[in-house]
Each structure stands twice: as C-alpha cells, then as structure tokens.
Scaffold this active site. Sequence first.
Site, PDB file in Angstrom:
ATOM      1  N   THR A 293       0.846  -1.201   0.000  1.00 22.38           N
ATOM      2  CA  THR A 293       0.000   0.000   0.000  1.00 22.38           C
ATOM      3  C   THR A 293       0.877   1.245   0.000  1.00 22.38           C
ATOM      4  O   THR A 293       0.625   2.203  -0.750  1.00 22.38           O
ATOM      5  CB  THR A 293      -0.921  -0.003   1.234  1.00 22.38           C
ATOM      6  OG1 THR A 293      -1.730  -1.185   1.217  1.00 22.38           O
ATOM      7  CG2 THR A 293      -1.812   1.219   1.254  1.00 22.38           C
ATOM      8  N   GLN A 323      -5.830  -2.129  -2.868  1.00 22.06           N
ATOM      9  CA  GLN A 323      -5.220  -0.886  -2.392  1.00 22.06           C
ATOM     10  C   GLN A 323      -4.383  -0.244  -3.495  1.00 22.06           C
ATOM     11  O   GLN A 323      -3.508  -0.894  -4.077  1.00 22.06           O
ATOM     12  CB  GLN A 323      -4.346  -1.140  -1.171  1.00 22.06           C
ATOM     13  CG  GLN A 323      -5.096  -1.724   0.022  1.00 22.06           C
ATOM     14  CD  GLN A 323      -4.997  -3.232   0.104  1.00 22.06           C
ATOM     15  OE1 GLN A 323      -5.090  -3.931  -0.901  1.00 22.06           O
ATOM     16  NE2 GLN A 323      -4.808  -3.745   1.320  1.00 22.06           N
ATOM     17  N   GLN A 345      -9.904   2.213  -3.752  1.00 23.08           N
ATOM     18  CA  GLN A 345      -9.534   1.816  -2.389  1.00 23.08           C
ATOM     19  C   GLN A 345      -8.225   2.487  -1.992  1.00 23.08           C
ATOM     20  O   GLN A 345      -7.237   2.449  -2.730  1.00 23.08           O
ATOM     21  CB  GLN A 345      -9.383   0.289  -2.299  1.00 23.08           C
ATOM     22  CG  GLN A 345      -9.061  -0.197  -0.889  1.00 23.08           C
ATOM     23  CD  GLN A 345      -9.095  -1.702  -0.744  1.00 23.08           C
ATOM     24  OE1 GLN A 345      -9.559  -2.410  -1.625  1.00 23.08           O
ATOM     25  NE2 GLN A 345      -8.615  -2.200   0.382  1.00 23.08           N
ATOM     26  N   ASP A 346      -8.237   3.135  -0.807  1.00 23.84           N
ATOM     27  CA  ASP A 346      -7.038   3.765  -0.240  1.00 23.84           C
ATOM     28  C   ASP A 346      -6.511   4.915  -1.102  1.00 23.84           C
ATOM     29  O   ASP A 346      -5.306   5.025  -1.343  1.00 23.84           O
ATOM     30  CB  ASP A 346      -5.935   2.730  -0.022  1.00 23.84           C
ATOM     31  CG  ASP A 346      -6.244   1.758   1.096  1.00 23.84           C
ATOM     32  OD1 ASP A 346      -7.340   1.849   1.667  1.00 23.84           O
ATOM     33  OD2 ASP A 346      -5.400   0.891   1.374  1.00 23.84           O
ATOM     34  N   ASP A 367     -12.056   2.812   2.501  1.00 21.09           N
ATOM     35  CA  ASP A 367     -10.997   3.433   3.316  1.00 21.09           C
ATOM     36  C   ASP A 367     -10.260   4.514   2.528  1.00 21.09           C
ATOM     37  O   ASP A 367      -9.027   4.607   2.590  1.00 21.09           O
ATOM     38  CB  ASP A 367      -9.998   2.369   3.790  1.00 21.09           C
ATOM     39  CG  ASP A 367     -10.657   1.217   4.528  1.00 21.09           C
ATOM     40  OD1 ASP A 367     -11.755   1.400   5.064  1.00 21.09           O
ATOM     41  OD2 ASP A 367     -10.062   0.117   4.556  1.00 21.09           O
ATOM     42  N   ARG A 435     -14.504   3.447   9.588  1.00 19.96           N
ATOM     43  CA  ARG A 435     -14.388   2.235  10.404  1.00 19.96           C
ATOM     44  C   ARG A 435     -13.032   2.251  11.108  1.00 19.96           C
ATOM     45  O   ARG A 435     -12.098   2.949  10.664  1.00 19.96           O
ATOM     46  CB  ARG A 435     -14.544   0.981   9.550  1.00 19.96           C
ATOM     47  CG  ARG A 435     -13.521   0.803   8.439  1.00 19.96           C
ATOM     48  CD  ARG A 435     -13.744  -0.519   7.717  1.00 19.96           C
ATOM     49  NE  ARG A 435     -12.798  -0.734   6.629  1.00 19.96           N
ATOM     50  CZ  ARG A 435     -12.596  -1.912   6.057  1.00 19.96           C
ATOM     51  NH1 ARG A 435     -13.247  -2.991   6.485  1.00 19.96           N
ATOM     52  NH2 ARG A 435     -11.739  -2.036   5.065  1.00 19.96           N
ATOM     53  N   TRP A 437      -9.509   1.271  11.853  1.00 18.80           N
ATOM     54  CA  TRP A 437      -8.385   0.506  11.319  1.00 18.80           C
ATOM     55  C   TRP A 437      -7.489   0.018  12.457  1.00 18.80           C
ATOM     56  O   TRP A 437      -6.962  -1.087  12.420  1.00 18.80           O
ATOM     57  CB  TRP A 437      -7.606   1.371  10.333  1.00 18.80           C
ATOM     58  CG  TRP A 437      -6.462   0.686   9.665  1.00 18.80           C
ATOM     59  CD1 TRP A 437      -6.316  -0.648   9.434  1.00 18.80           C
ATOM     60  CD2 TRP A 437      -5.293   1.302   9.125  1.00 18.80           C
ATOM     61  NE1 TRP A 437      -5.132  -0.894   8.771  1.00 18.80           N
ATOM     62  CE2 TRP A 437      -4.481   0.277   8.575  1.00 18.80           C
ATOM     63  CE3 TRP A 437      -4.850   2.627   9.033  1.00 18.80           C
ATOM     64  CZ2 TRP A 437      -3.257   0.544   7.955  1.00 18.80           C
ATOM     65  CZ3 TRP A 437      -3.637   2.886   8.412  1.00 18.80           C
ATOM     66  CH2 TRP A 437      -2.861   1.860   7.885  1.00 18.80           C
TER      67      TRP A 437
END
Length: 530
Positions: A293, A323, A345-346, A367, A435, A437
């Site tokens: 990531t 990610q 994502q990310d 996220d 959420r 992590w």
Amino acid sequence: MGRIKIFLMFLLSVFALLCIFFILTHMRRESRRDINSWCQTTPHPKHCMYILGRGKPHMPRNRTDFRLLSLEAALALAHHTQGRANDLETLCHSKRKKEVWKDCYKLINNTILQLNQTLIGIKHNKISAIDAQTWLSASLTNLQTCFSGSGDLNLTSFVSPIKTSNLSEMISNNLAINHFFLNQTQESNKMEDFPEWVTKKDRKLLQSSSIYSRVNVTVSQAKGSKFRTIQSALEHAASISRGNGRFIIHIKRGVYKENIEIGNDLNNIMFLGDGPRYTIITGDRSVTGGFTTYSSATVGVDGTGFIARGITFRNTAGPEKNQAVALRSASDLSVYYACSFEGYQDTLFVLAQRQFYKLCYVYGTIDFIFGNAAVVFQNCMILARKPLLGQANMITAQGRGDPFQNTGISIHNSRVMAAPDLKPVVGSVRTYLGRPWQEYSRTVYMKTFIDTHVDPQGWSPWGSSDFAFSTLYFGEYENFGPGSPTQDRVKWPGYHIIESPSEASQFTVERLITGRGWLRATEVPFITGL
C-alpha cells in the site's frame, strides 16, 4: 484596612512557602526513584527495564532526565533495528520481498530522523512537547506501516527480525513519558482559514495569482522544455544550494504519468498546478500489482512543509486492484489547497504528522481517507464512488494505534456526497463515514453536509468483529443534511454525538494540528467559532 492587608500578605507568604515545600518534597521523591520505579510508569515496563537497566544505569534525577534517557535508548535501539533491516536485503529473492524491504528500510530511517530531531530539540529546549509528541507518533506509525505493508504481500514473517527488536514498545513508552509534558493549550473563540504554521507569505502564495512570478522552475511537456518531468525538477531542487526558502515548481497543464518521491532531504517544496482539471499526476500501482500500500502511491511526500495547489493526484488501478494510493503524505506542516485526489480503495494515505486540506476533492470507495496523521479537511468535497458489486464504501479508516498519539482525522465544514458514478446505484450500495483501522482510531465530522447515500448507522465495524468499539473515538458535531440524523447511529461506547463546543474544539485546526493560537488569514474570509 492596614491589619487586613498585613494578614492577607501573611497568608500569601504561608501559601508560597507551602508550595515550595511540596515542590521540593516531590523533587526529593523523584530523585530517590530507581530505574525500576520509573519504568513502572510506562506502558511497557519490562521493555523499559531491559533496555535502561543494563550495565550501570544512569539514575534519573527527575522526569525530565527520565525522558531524555528513554529517548536516547530508543534512538540507539532504532539504529540497532536499522542494522537488522539492512541484513534482510540479502534475503530479497523476489520482487515482493524487495518491495517490503525497501519500505521498511526507508521507514526505519525516517524513524531515526524523527527520534533524533526530538532528542536534539528537547535537549536544547527548542521544541514544544506537542512537536515531540507529533514526531514520536510519526516514528511509531512508520514501524506500523512497515508491518502492515508486509501483511499486504503475505510476508509478515519476513520482517519479524524488525518487529522483535522491541523498538515499537520503546517508542510507545516515550509517547507516554512525553505526554506528561504536554501543556494545556488555551481555547480560541475563532477559527481561521489556515493553521498558524502557514506563514503569511505562504498564505498569499496559495491565494494570489501573482504566485507565478515567483516560480523557481517550470515543468512542461512542450518540446524543448528544460524540465519535462516533475521528478527531474525535484532532482534539480536537490542539487542546488537553496537554504530554507520555499522552492516553487510550476507544473503546466498536462497528464504526467510518473511515480514521484519527495524525500526528507527536500523541505519547503511547492507544487503549483494550472488547476485540478488541467494538471494531473497519475500512476497505476497497486497491491494486486505487487506493491505494498505504501509503495503503490503515485506521489509520496516526506519533506517538511510541502504545499500543493491546483493539482490532481490520481491512481488509475481501479477498484478490482485493491489498495492503490494516489497521494501518500507524511510531510509535517503540509498544506493541500484546491487539489483533487482520485482513486478507489485507499486513495489518500494521510500517513503521519500535521496536515491541512483546504477546498479539496477526495474520491474513492474503501478506506479512501486513511492513515495516522493529525489532519483537518476544511471546506472539502468528500465523494464516494461506485465500488465493486457487493462492496460497501468506507470513507475513513484512521490508524491511531497508541492512546498517547496526538493524531486523528477531522472533517470540518465540508460536504459528503455521492460521486456521479454512484448516484444511479446509490440505493444498492452502503456508504459509511468510517471504520476503525487501529485500536484507538479517532475520526470526527463537524458542521458538515452529509447526503442520503450515508447509511443511517453511520459507522462500520472492522469486518464482523467488535474490534475497538470501546477504545475508538468517532464523533459527530452539528452536521446537517439528509444523512446527518444520529438517532439510528451505532451504539458503541466509543461513538459520540458531540454536544459540547469545548469537546468539539479538540478537533479544530487550532487544537488538533498545532495546539497553539491562530493568525488571521489574508484575502479570504474566515469562520468565527467552530
């Protein structure tokens, strides 16, 4: 009147003597404490004793001595851990191992830098306890990022020599020790457009069209241009002697397919674009493509004081590649103004230290604002996109892993909306504000418009577990819009419907990012109160 005055003076003298007595008594008690008793005040006393109690340990005279001794030990241990990481290079027989090793080695070097500047700053009384807590938080986050990156590529055992050095535990101890020295900051009645560390000169740079006359170099894809890539302009900035002044790189309109790294040796860099619709930096690295990531980022920034204006940071890997980061920032005292961050994502990795985002757009799915910086988004558009079939959107995933880290995500005076591709299917996709992590995850939304696409329960658990329900801090304060009612929100112990302005003020630019006062912004209106 004269007798009363004499009596009052007598009382004051007695009170002063009592104060001196209690201070001296406290100092004597502290001076009699041995290493074991000092270590018992930390979260990891066994690691403290093992590191500080070897040989003939220096006995701290007071808490200040203990803080310095513990910092020195953490720095020495960081150098030892760097040696362990260096030894792993010979075991890099695959691309995946090489990626994990590169990340970890760099992140440990960053940890050494942050521990060293903390130690020097405290020794010479040149930094505040807030600065120290910020840099200690970042040094711990670096290690956590190394470990999570190894998990991305299923190589957790590969980095076990780094993990077993116990450096994380020693930094955690230092966070707890330094927390004692944090001063209570005064609250302010107003919030202005920029935090105090954005100088008056830099504010004018951000807001003025005359900035182009101050450009140091220009990047252009036109034939014959001296700098046709952004990385070549950065290499030029690194090669010249420029002191501590700001170095402005004008990136002319165009799509720049580059993966860019701005290292710790490049401070006070500014990227000036021609607007987010016209100046675009793009890449397509992803975890599915064999990167961590961390290393998937199109642009990664470590140098202090980075500023970007009028640029799109994009990752085009797509939702099926997992990610895939558009921007990764660990730049302390950094500002992103009128920029766009686009991915799935990310998208935006707010990795560490103090960051401020103003008038920005952030697009993503899972996220898509994540990390462990102390970061405020002000007057921004947060846009959830259409995910893969069966997926839900999670706007934030904050990564605070230690209760003494002074980090968190604050979204203030912004708009949480559905992106154009989500609107036609908004009824079939659940979107959550965030959420947890990590165990002490901390995220708040304040005075922000929340649209109908956000699920009534507001927040999502991590998977199907009750992880961090009691230790997280998720909060909402005076939000509005059809998705803002809180009656059906989660009932977790760590979720807060914030009603007190003083509680909400902990997450303002003043308190979360700097903990010091404000300076009036120039040329643009400011917001009074929260």
